[in-house]
Design a protein around this motif. Structure first.
Motif, PDB file in Angstrom:
ATOM      1  N   ARG A  16       0.817  -1.212   0.000  1.00  0.00           N
ATOM      2  CA  ARG A  16       0.000   0.000   0.000  1.00  0.00           C
ATOM      3  C   ARG A  16       0.847   1.258   0.000  1.00  0.00           C
ATOM      4  O   ARG A  16       0.456   2.278  -0.541  1.00  0.00           O
ATOM      5  N   VAL A  17       2.045   1.141   0.599  1.00  0.00           N
ATOM      6  CA  VAL A  17       2.894   2.318   0.690  1.00  0.00           C
ATOM      7  C   VAL A  17       3.297   2.810  -0.709  1.00  0.00           C
ATOM      8  O   VAL A  17       3.469   4.007  -0.943  1.00  0.00           O
ATOM      9  N   GLY A  58       1.403   2.684  -3.342  1.00  0.00           N
ATOM     10  CA  GLY A  58       0.248   3.445  -3.813  1.00  0.00           C
ATOM     11  C   GLY A  58       0.226   4.853  -3.244  1.00  0.00           C
ATOM     12  O   GLY A  58      -0.032   5.826  -3.946  1.00  0.00           O
ATOM     13  N   TYR A  59       0.547   4.950  -1.944  1.00  0.00           N
ATOM     14  CA  TYR A  59       0.608   6.271  -1.313  1.00  0.00           C
ATOM     15  C   TYR A  59       1.700   7.113  -1.952  1.00  0.00           C
ATOM     16  O   TYR A  59       1.516   8.298  -2.217  1.00  0.00           O
ATOM     17  N   PHE A  60       2.855   6.482  -2.181  1.00  0.00           N
ATOM     18  CA  PHE A  60       3.973   7.199  -2.794  1.00  0.00           C
ATOM     19  C   PHE A  60       3.555   7.766  -4.162  1.00  0.00           C
ATOM     20  O   PHE A  60       3.773   8.943  -4.458  1.00  0.00           O
ATOM     21  N   THR A 115       0.582   8.421  -5.236  1.00  0.00           N
ATOM     22  CA  THR A 115      -0.397   9.503  -5.071  1.00  0.00           C
ATOM     23  C   THR A 115       0.310  10.818  -4.755  1.00  0.00           C
ATOM     24  O   THR A 115      -0.010  11.867  -5.321  1.00  0.00           O
ATOM     25  N   GLY A 116       1.302  10.742  -3.846  1.00  0.00           N
ATOM     26  CA  GLY A 116       2.060  11.938  -3.497  1.00  0.00           C
ATOM     27  C   GLY A 116       2.827  12.492  -4.686  1.00  0.00           C
ATOM     28  O   GLY A 116       2.918  13.711  -4.867  1.00  0.00           O
ATOM     29  N   VAL A 117       3.363  11.590  -5.504  1.00  0.00           N
ATOM     30  CA  VAL A 117       4.079  11.997  -6.712  1.00  0.00           C
ATOM     31  C   VAL A 117       3.133  12.756  -7.649  1.00  0.00           C
ATOM     32  O   VAL A 117       3.467  13.827  -8.164  1.00  0.00           O
ATOM     33  N   ALA A 125       0.401  14.318  -6.809  1.00  0.00           N
ATOM     34  CA  ALA A 125       0.034  15.596  -6.190  1.00  0.00           C
ATOM     35  C   ALA A 125       1.140  16.628  -6.391  1.00  0.00           C
ATOM     36  O   ALA A 125       0.876  17.780  -6.759  1.00  0.00           O
ATOM     37  N   ALA A 126       2.407  16.212  -6.179  1.00  0.00           N
ATOM     38  CA  ALA A 126       3.526  17.127  -6.393  1.00  0.00           C
ATOM     39  C   ALA A 126       3.594  17.534  -7.868  1.00  0.00           C
ATOM     40  O   ALA A 126       3.892  18.686  -8.191  1.00  0.00           O
ATOM     41  N   ALA A 129      -2.518  15.896   0.327  1.00  0.00           N
ATOM     42  CA  ALA A 129      -2.179  15.993  -1.097  1.00  0.00           C
ATOM     43  C   ALA A 129      -2.226  17.453  -1.557  1.00  0.00           C
ATOM     44  O   ALA A 129      -1.361  17.897  -2.329  1.00  0.00           O
ATOM     45  N   ILE A 162       7.318  10.749  -0.958  1.00  0.00           N
ATOM     46  CA  ILE A 162       7.734  10.225   0.352  1.00  0.00           C
ATOM     47  C   ILE A 162       6.886  10.834   1.471  1.00  0.00           C
ATOM     48  O   ILE A 162       6.388  10.122   2.350  1.00  0.00           O
ATOM     49  N   TYR A 181       3.882  12.074   1.334  1.00  0.00           N
ATOM     50  CA  TYR A 181       2.513  11.556   1.322  1.00  0.00           C
ATOM     51  C   TYR A 181       2.462  10.149   1.908  1.00  0.00           C
ATOM     52  O   TYR A 181       1.563   9.816   2.682  1.00  0.00           O
ATOM     53  N   ALA A 182       3.454   9.333   1.539  1.00  0.00           N
ATOM     54  CA  ALA A 182       3.496   7.963   2.057  1.00  0.00           C
ATOM     55  C   ALA A 182       3.639   7.972   3.580  1.00  0.00           C
ATOM     56  O   ALA A 182       3.026   7.163   4.278  1.00  0.00           O
ATOM     57  N   ALA A 208       0.160   9.478   5.083  1.00  0.00           N
ATOM     58  CA  ALA A 208      -1.061   8.710   4.832  1.00  0.00           C
ATOM     59  C   ALA A 208      -0.980   7.309   5.425  1.00  0.00           C
ATOM     60  O   ALA A 208      -1.970   6.619   5.548  1.00  0.00           O
ATOM     61  N   HIS A 209       0.222   6.898   5.762  1.00  0.00           N
ATOM     62  CA  HIS A 209       0.417   5.529   6.214  1.00  0.00           C
ATOM     63  C   HIS A 209      -0.283   5.275   7.551  1.00  0.00           C
ATOM     64  O   HIS A 209      -0.191   6.059   8.463  1.00  0.00           O
TER      65      HIS A 209
END
Lengths: 214, 173
Positions: A122-123, A125-127, A129-131, A133-134, B139, B166, B168-169, B172-173
């Motif tokens: 899942r991490v 996927g979060y990464f 998403t953040g990419v 967003a940036a 976000a 990084i 966000y991870a 959100a984690h």
């Protein structure tokens, strides 16, 4: 007009540097393709080709960039074609594009093969998403910097709004939007005796420096 | 086989439409690959876009993943050629023609007439990615920070991209 000749032979005032070999050209673009990250490829190209290696004058680079931005295709790829063509004709263009795309293609495909549409952690996927967003932040900065001249003119703001609404609100297809709006834009800026369009390209005049500000 | 033909058709079309670069065609690409042909979900489209961001070279190399996912190595090759070759050929000849018409007043007309259209399309492309990725405050803060930093300083965008991922991870984690 002789379309078979590369521009280097037509335009003698910006000659190709003879000491750069075809292999050297390929290696330079391979390097650029491998080290440029995050949508700033054009900035890397300018840094290396103009400031680093002095393969071309800044003025020529900006001219080529202006052509690249008007023609369809990614700016970095179009620039590679134009610069490669100027130095070594079709072979130079082909090798420049190959060098520019090969490292990224390998990395992208390796990551794509690992990804396979599903995320096992899942991490990751979060990464991603953040990419994204940036990347949105980057795109806003890039758009504002590229359009600093346009955002100050009422006619241009109207064209920007019409284009955005047509695509993002009305969901019209891109070919229709381009065929409808682009001719209006060009017509509004048609050559008129006694009126001088500002110099081309406009971004050269911007006083502040930024990554995307060429 | 039909799917390969569809892939080539879609990406050759996108190639020709990519005036102003890759961002302007993102809404059309999303429509064709997600809604029209159902090759991807919205989330997969966003993930592929993000993978393109963290890979070196032009971000739009991410289209290779779509080809690879649907038709393996052959699909990646077909999409790569369909997406890049038409533009390269157009640029090669149009640039030689362009040099010939260096002093034409229409050159400035095309430049200034197209510029607002390209800016509008870039806003649409940005909006498409924002709609897929900005679903919470974290976000939003990352996007606003990345934008402000770039407007203010000469920072490598690749660094901001990775830091954004990084952060966000972590949050959100």
């Amino acid at each position: 007009m002789d379309l078979e000749k590369p521009p280097s032979e037509i335009k003698s005032e910006s000659p190709a540097r003879p000491e750069v070999t075809l292999l050297g050209l390929f290696r330079m673009f391979l390097t650029l393709g491998a080290i440029s990250f995050g949508g700033g490829v054009v900035a890397y190209m300018r840094e290396y080709l103009v400031r680093g290696e002095h393969w071309m004058e800044d003025e020529d680079f900006l001219d080529a960039l202006e052509v690249s931005e008007t023609l369809p295709g990614l700016n970095a790829i179009n620039l590679s074609v134009i610069i490669g063509d100027r130095m070594y004709g079709v072979a130079g263009a082909a090798l420049a594009v190959l060098g520019m795309t090969m490292p990224g293609a390998i990395v992208v495909l390796a990551m794509g093969a690992l990804w396979q549409g599903e995320l096992h952690f899942r991490v990751v996927g979060y990464f991603l998403t953040g990419v994204a967003a940036a990347a949105v932040g980057l795109l806003v900065a890039l758009t504002v910097q590229l359009g600093h001249y346009q955002f100050r003119r009422l006619i241009d703001i109207a064209l920007i709004a019409v284009t955005f609404i047509a695509v993002s609100v009305l969901h019209l297809s891109l070919p229709i939007v381009l065929l409808a709006v682009a001719p209006i834009g060009i017509w509004l800026y048609r050559p008129v005796r006694g009126r001088v369009n500002p110099g081309v390209p406009h971004f050269r005049r911007h006083p502040r420096r930024g990554w995307f500000r060429h | 086989m039909n799917r390969l033909v569809d892939l080539v058709g879609v990406f050759a079309l996108l190639s020709v439409l990519a005036i102003g670069g890759g961002t302007p065609i993102l809404p059309e690409m999303q429509y064709l690959t997600v809604e029209r042909f159902h090759w991807l979900t919205d989330r997969q489209f966003r993930d592929i876009y993000s993978i393109g961001q963290v890979a070196p070279g032009p971000n739009m190399l991410m289209v290779l993943i779509i080809g690879y996912r649907l038709k393996g190595a052959l699909g990646a090759l077909a999409v790569g050629l369909a997406f890049f070759l038409p533009d390269c050929i157009i640029t090669l000849f149009a640039n030689r023609l362009w040099e010939h018409y260096r002093d034409s007043p229409w050159r400035a007309s095309v430049h200034y007439g197209m510029a607002p259209v390209v800016i509008g399309l870039m806003l649409s492309g940005t909006y498409a990615i924002a709609a897929l990725s900005i679903h919470n405050v974290v976000a939003l803060i990352i996007a606003v920070s990345a934008c402000s930093i770039l407007m203010w300083r000469h920072v490598n965008p690749g660094v901001l991209i990775v830091v954004g991922g990084i952060l966000y991870a972590l949050f959100a984690h």
